[in-house]
Design a protein around this motif. Structure first.
Motif, PDB file in Angstrom:
ATOM      1  N   GLU A 197    -113.569  23.488  72.582  1.00 32.69           N
ATOM      2  CA  GLU A 197    -114.570  22.464  72.258  1.00 32.69           C
ATOM      3  C   GLU A 197    -115.841  22.593  73.093  1.00 32.69           C
ATOM      4  O   GLU A 197    -116.916  22.153  72.676  1.00 32.69           O
ATOM      5  N   THR A 198    -115.726  23.163  74.292  1.00 34.95           N
ATOM      6  CA  THR A 198    -116.896  23.430  75.126  1.00 34.95           C
ATOM      7  C   THR A 198    -116.760  24.829  75.716  1.00 34.95           C
ATOM      8  O   THR A 198    -115.652  25.359  75.850  1.00 34.95           O
ATOM      9  N   VAL A 199    -117.882  25.430  76.058  1.00 33.41           N
ATOM     10  CA  VAL A 199    -117.868  26.777  76.640  1.00 33.41           C
ATOM     11  C   VAL A 199    -118.724  26.790  77.902  1.00 33.41           C
ATOM     12  O   VAL A 199    -119.676  26.020  78.032  1.00 33.41           O
ATOM     13  N   GLY A 200    -118.362  27.713  78.817  1.00 34.57           N
ATOM     14  CA  GLY A 200    -119.148  27.853  80.033  1.00 34.57           C
ATOM     15  C   GLY A 200    -120.349  28.755  79.833  1.00 34.57           C
ATOM     16  O   GLY A 200    -121.423  28.515  80.369  1.00 34.57           O
ATOM     17  N   ASP A 201    -120.159  29.822  79.070  1.00 27.14           N
ATOM     18  CA  ASP A 201    -121.252  30.748  78.743  1.00 27.14           C
ATOM     19  C   ASP A 201    -120.883  31.472  77.453  1.00 27.14           C
ATOM     20  O   ASP A 201    -119.824  31.231  76.877  1.00 27.14           O
ATOM     21  N   LEU A 202    -121.771  32.332  77.000  1.00 25.17           N
ATOM     22  CA  LEU A 202    -121.535  33.099  75.780  1.00 25.17           C
ATOM     23  C   LEU A 202    -121.314  34.564  76.123  1.00 25.17           C
ATOM     24  O   LEU A 202    -122.106  35.160  76.865  1.00 25.17           O
ATOM     25  N   ASP A 203    -120.232  35.138  75.594  1.00 26.83           N
ATOM     26  CA  ASP A 203    -119.975  36.570  75.703  1.00 26.83           C
ATOM     27  C   ASP A 203    -120.177  37.188  74.329  1.00 26.83           C
ATOM     28  O   ASP A 203    -119.555  36.761  73.353  1.00 26.83           O
ATOM     29  N   VAL A 204    -121.027  38.189  74.252  1.00 25.94           N
ATOM     30  CA  VAL A 204    -121.289  38.880  72.988  1.00 25.94           C
ATOM     31  C   VAL A 204    -121.057  40.365  73.199  1.00 25.94           C
ATOM     32  O   VAL A 204    -121.569  40.952  74.160  1.00 25.94           O
ATOM     33  N   LEU A 205    -120.260  40.979  72.323  1.00 27.37           N
ATOM     34  CA  LEU A 205    -119.965  42.404  72.399  1.00 27.37           C
ATOM     35  C   LEU A 205    -120.717  43.158  71.325  1.00 27.37           C
ATOM     36  O   LEU A 205    -120.790  42.716  70.175  1.00 27.37           O
ATOM     37  N   VAL A 206    -121.247  44.322  71.713  1.00 33.84           N
ATOM     38  CA  VAL A 206    -121.973  45.191  70.795  1.00 33.84           C
ATOM     39  C   VAL A 206    -121.346  46.570  70.861  1.00 33.84           C
ATOM     40  O   VAL A 206    -121.220  47.150  71.948  1.00 33.84           O
ATOM     41  N   THR A 496    -100.842   6.879  54.899  1.00 33.51           N
ATOM     42  CA  THR A 496    -102.284   7.080  55.099  1.00 33.51           C
ATOM     43  C   THR A 496    -102.532   8.409  55.802  1.00 33.51           C
ATOM     44  O   THR A 496    -101.897   8.722  56.813  1.00 33.51           O
ATOM     45  N   ALA A 497    -103.446   9.192  55.255  1.00 29.95           N
ATOM     46  CA  ALA A 497    -103.739  10.509  55.826  1.00 29.95           C
ATOM     47  C   ALA A 497    -104.694  10.390  57.000  1.00 29.95           C
ATOM     48  O   ALA A 497    -105.492   9.455  57.083  1.00 29.95           O
ATOM     49  N   LEU A 498    -104.622  11.363  57.907  1.00 29.52           N
ATOM     50  CA  LEU A 498    -105.620  11.505  58.961  1.00 29.52           C
ATOM     51  C   LEU A 498    -106.567  12.624  58.562  1.00 29.52           C
ATOM     52  O   LEU A 498    -106.128  13.697  58.138  1.00 29.52           O
ATOM     53  N   GLU A 499    -107.848  12.348  58.693  1.00 25.68           N
ATOM     54  CA  GLU A 499    -108.863  13.347  58.377  1.00 25.68           C
ATOM     55  C   GLU A 499    -109.031  14.311  59.542  1.00 25.68           C
ATOM     56  O   GLU A 499    -109.147  13.897  60.688  1.00 25.68           O
ATOM     57  N   ILE A 500    -109.023  15.604  59.233  1.00 21.86           N
ATOM     58  CA  ILE A 500    -109.494  16.611  60.183  1.00 21.86           C
ATOM     59  C   ILE A 500    -110.967  16.795  59.889  1.00 21.86           C
ATOM     60  O   ILE A 500    -111.353  17.404  58.887  1.00 21.86           O
ATOM     61  N   ASN A 501    -111.794  16.205  60.732  1.00 19.03           N
ATOM     62  CA  ASN A 501    -113.233  16.193  60.488  1.00 19.03           C
ATOM     63  C   ASN A 501    -113.827  17.510  60.969  1.00 19.03           C
ATOM     64  O   ASN A 501    -113.716  17.864  62.144  1.00 19.03           O
ATOM     65  N   ALA A 502    -114.479  18.238  60.059  1.00 24.79           N
ATOM     66  CA  ALA A 502    -114.933  19.594  60.344  1.00 24.79           C
ATOM     67  C   ALA A 502    -116.296  19.657  61.021  1.00 24.79           C
ATOM     68  O   ALA A 502    -116.774  20.755  61.315  1.00 24.79           O
ATOM     69  N   SER A 503    -116.928  18.521  61.278  1.00 23.50           N
ATOM     70  CA  SER A 503    -118.198  18.540  61.993  1.00 23.50           C
ATOM     71  C   SER A 503    -117.971  19.075  63.404  1.00 23.50           C
ATOM     72  O   SER A 503    -117.075  18.625  64.114  1.00 23.50           O
ATOM     73  N   LEU A 504    -118.785  20.046  63.826  1.00 24.78           N
ATOM     74  CA  LEU A 504    -118.612  20.644  65.152  1.00 24.78           C
ATOM     75  C   LEU A 504    -118.776  19.638  66.274  1.00 24.78           C
ATOM     76  O   LEU A 504    -118.221  19.817  67.361  1.00 24.78           O
ATOM     77  N   SER A 505    -119.537  18.594  66.043  1.00 24.08           N
ATOM     78  CA  SER A 505    -119.727  17.595  67.101  1.00 24.08           C
ATOM     79  C   SER A 505    -118.547  16.643  67.191  1.00 24.08           C
ATOM     80  O   SER A 505    -118.433  15.881  68.155  1.00 24.08           O
ATOM     81  N   ARG A 506    -117.637  16.681  66.212  1.00 23.95           N
ATOM     82  CA  ARG A 506    -116.482  15.775  66.203  1.00 23.95           C
ATOM     83  C   ARG A 506    -115.156  16.529  66.385  1.00 23.95           C
ATOM     84  O   ARG A 506    -114.408  16.246  67.292  1.00 23.95           O
ATOM     85  N   LEU A 507    -114.821  17.429  65.467  1.00 26.82           N
ATOM     86  CA  LEU A 507    -113.538  18.136  65.486  1.00 26.82           C
ATOM     87  C   LEU A 507    -112.402  17.160  65.782  1.00 26.82           C
ATOM     88  O   LEU A 507    -111.687  17.262  66.774  1.00 26.82           O
ATOM     89  N   GLU A 508    -112.239  16.220  64.885  1.00 28.64           N
ATOM     90  CA  GLU A 508    -111.224  15.182  65.019  1.00 28.64           C
ATOM     91  C   GLU A 508    -110.004  15.509  64.148  1.00 28.64           C
ATOM     92  O   GLU A 508    -110.137  16.212  63.137  1.00 28.64           O
ATOM     93  N   PRO A 509    -108.827  14.971  64.506  1.00 28.19           N
ATOM     94  CA  PRO A 509    -108.512  14.298  65.759  1.00 28.19           C
ATOM     95  C   PRO A 509    -108.505  15.311  66.906  1.00 28.19           C
ATOM     96  O   PRO A 509    -108.390  16.515  66.666  1.00 28.19           O
TER      97      PRO A 509
END
Length: 574
Positions: A197-206, A496-509
């Protein structure tokens, strides 16, 4: 086109944030104007570069002055007003607005009275008592701010960046680096690839030849604040938003091995090396080999895992939490989803697409069914009135009949009130096909009160799903706390269903709740919560979140074809 419109949308978003600091209120006219224009650009299907200032000004949500700023950016690559605001409000000061309860006026007071312009400075002022002495603060607010900083890990030595901020940067980098001559493969790695859900830095491979220079490409994709290192195989930069990016150039024959190594996790890699040693093999970021100098497996991840007698393990579950011992989960893929059950049109105040555009986009993505779930009337500014809902229902029915190629559910996103009350009475709610009930306010109530409000909403006869369960915003708002066992038991009891919310700012539950629900037999739906056409594509994020939880596809209702889903819906409403 998508990149250019995305750049303009990000620019407008930054102007909104900085103007909010400058004017001291999120409701200031210019702040709302920039935010509205950002949403308008995000919903555009035309390249902004092909539009004149006059054309832009005709678009709903974009006025004359903002149209001029958009053209200034397209024509020159910069906006003078943005540069002025950046000089007044540096990135470290803007970051203070991420702390819940710290509005622009209080941020400015911290700077004016205490010289605090960073999270580190804020933490020090909260700890030594200086902040408590400022007007508008006091001991209670200080305690709440300290708790929020701890929960969101904002004060940790290693700055964590929410996935919603990091992933778009990573995808822009991958896209730009793939265009560099000599590059054979590009991918981001690290905790972002594991969908943390959070990252410290970005690693990119080429994958490419030694000495390949990628600095210009990186500078094209992000705004570089400073270069930390620039060698023949590694480039390290820090963006203006203070996100560190490490780009590594590796030989194409080692790309897969390097991708495994730099994706991690550390615990997963240790287990892989142990497995290699048991087979008298050596494993490192260059490949898997029997002895130095011999041919190594490593061009692809699949090849490396197969050489260790393993299936390819999805990055999201590489945490040494059973992936070596247990059968890999049979998780749904994006193409398996037959319906989307939480979507907003322009009838919601924050929606950016018409009903017809939404339905056309859903059909284009191969969906069999779609729920229209605009905000109900109790959500301030964005809600649809009772009369508006009835009018929309007629439009939905007519459009479904006219098209004949998709099943449309007329629904609503209900607001769960402080005590669990919903927007309409039971009789009116019974007329909807699909109802998502969500928390949008009253986040600071105690565990008992939050539990009761959720259980009351779950047990309402017409509610079919609970949306974004905790109401959290990753990196910005912790979300409500409740008795997880009672809430999940209520979902099982009522169906009752629980929604898996696909918004990156939420990612619920949250992951722990999702896993607990799966163990209990709760039913889930993966929904995009789309407010614009392109947001329908974030179903992939919901899939990735489900994969992290090892959620089997059988637990996901909207992988079912329409007939099966309709039967479930009829049963749960009965």
């Amino acid at each position: 086109m998508a990149d250019r419109n995305g750049d303009v949308a990000r620019l407008l978003g930054e102007l909104a944030r900085l103007t909010e600091l400058d004017e001291g209120s999120p409701n200031a006219f210019r702040v709302r104007a920039y935010a509205t224009a950002q949403r308008a650009v995000e919903g555009l299907e035309t390249d902004v570069a092909d539009l004149s200032a006059a054309d832009l000004a005709k678009i709903r949500g974009i006025g004359t002055s903002i149209a001029a700023r958009i053209r200034e950016f397209v024509d020159t690559g910069r906006v003078e007003r943005l540069e002025q605001l950046r000089a007044l409000h540096p990135a470290s000061k803007v970051e203070l607005t991420r702390v819940p309860g710290l509005g622009p006026k209080l941020v400015q007071r911290l700077e004016d009275e205490l010289g605090v312009t960073s999270l580190e400075g804020l933490v020090a002022a909260l700890e030594d008592g200086r902040a408590a002495e400022l007007p508008g603060f006091g001991e209670k607010r200080v305690a709440r701010l300290r708790e929020a900083i701890d929960v969101l890990e904002l004060g940790s030595k290693q700055r964590r960046v929410p996935i919603a901020d990091a992933l778009p940067v990573a995808e822009r980098l991958v896209e730009r680096l793939s265009q560099v001559d000599g590059v054979s493969s590009v991918a981001y790695a690290g905790s972002l690839r594991r969908f943390r859900e959070t990252v410290g830095d970005l690693d990119v491979l080429v994958g490419g030849p030694d000495g390949l220079d990628v600095l210009d490409a990186v500078s094209d994709a992000v705004e570089v604040d400073r270069v930390l290192g620039h060698g023949s195989t590694k480039l390290s930069v820090v963006t203006r938003e203070q996100l560190q990016i490490d780009v590594r150039v590796v030989p194409p024959d080692s790309f897969g091995a390097a991708l495994v190594y730099f994706t991690g996790s550390k615990a997963h890699n240790i287990r892989l090396r142990q497995r290699a040693q048991q087979r008298s093999l050596t494993l490192n970021e260059y490949g898997l080999a029997a002895a130095a100098g011999e041919p190594a497996h490593g061009r692809s991840e699949q090849e490396l895992y197969a050489a260790l007698d393993l299936p390819w393990i999805p990055p999201e579950i590489r945490e040494d939490e059973g992936e070596f011992e247990d059968a890999l989960p049979d998780v749904a893929e994006v193409d398996d989803l037959r319906g989307d059950l939480h979507d907003h049109t322009e009838a919601s105040g924050d929606g950016r697409m018409s009903l017809e555009q939404l339905v056309e986009a859903a059909v284009g993505r191969g969906l069999e069914y779609l729920a229209i779930t605009d905000h109900a009337r109790n959500l301030t500014m964005n809600g649809v009135s009772l009369e508006g809902m009835l009018e929309q229902r007629d439009r939905v029915r007519a459009l479904e009949q006219q098209r004949g190629d998709i099943h449309l559910l007329h629904g609503a996103e209900l607001n769960i009130g402080a005590d669990g009350e919903l927007d309409h009475d039971d009789a009116f709610l019974a007329g909807f096909d699909w109802l998502v009930a969500s928390i949008h306010s009253h986040f600071d109530r105690d565990v008992g009160a939050q539990t009761e409000r959720l259980v009351r909403a779950i047990r309402q006869p017409s509610v079919t799903a609970i949306g974004h369960l905790t109401g959290r915003r990753i990196g910005a708002r912790p979300g409500v706390r409740f008795d997880v066992d009672r809430v999940l038991d209520a979902c099982v009891e009522t169906g009752t269903a629980l929604e898996i919310n696909a918004s990156l700012s939420r990612l619920e539950p949250p992951l722990d709740v999702l896993r607990a629900g799966a163990r209990r037999g709760v039913s889930f739906v993966i929904s995009t919560d789309a407010h614009a056409v392109d947001e329908l594509d974030r179903a992939r994020f919901g899939i990735a979140h489900a994969r992290r939880a090892r959620l089997e596809r059988d637990a996901v209702l909207n992988v079912r074809p329409w007939d099966e889903f309709a039967r479930w819906l009829e049963e749960v409403r009965a």
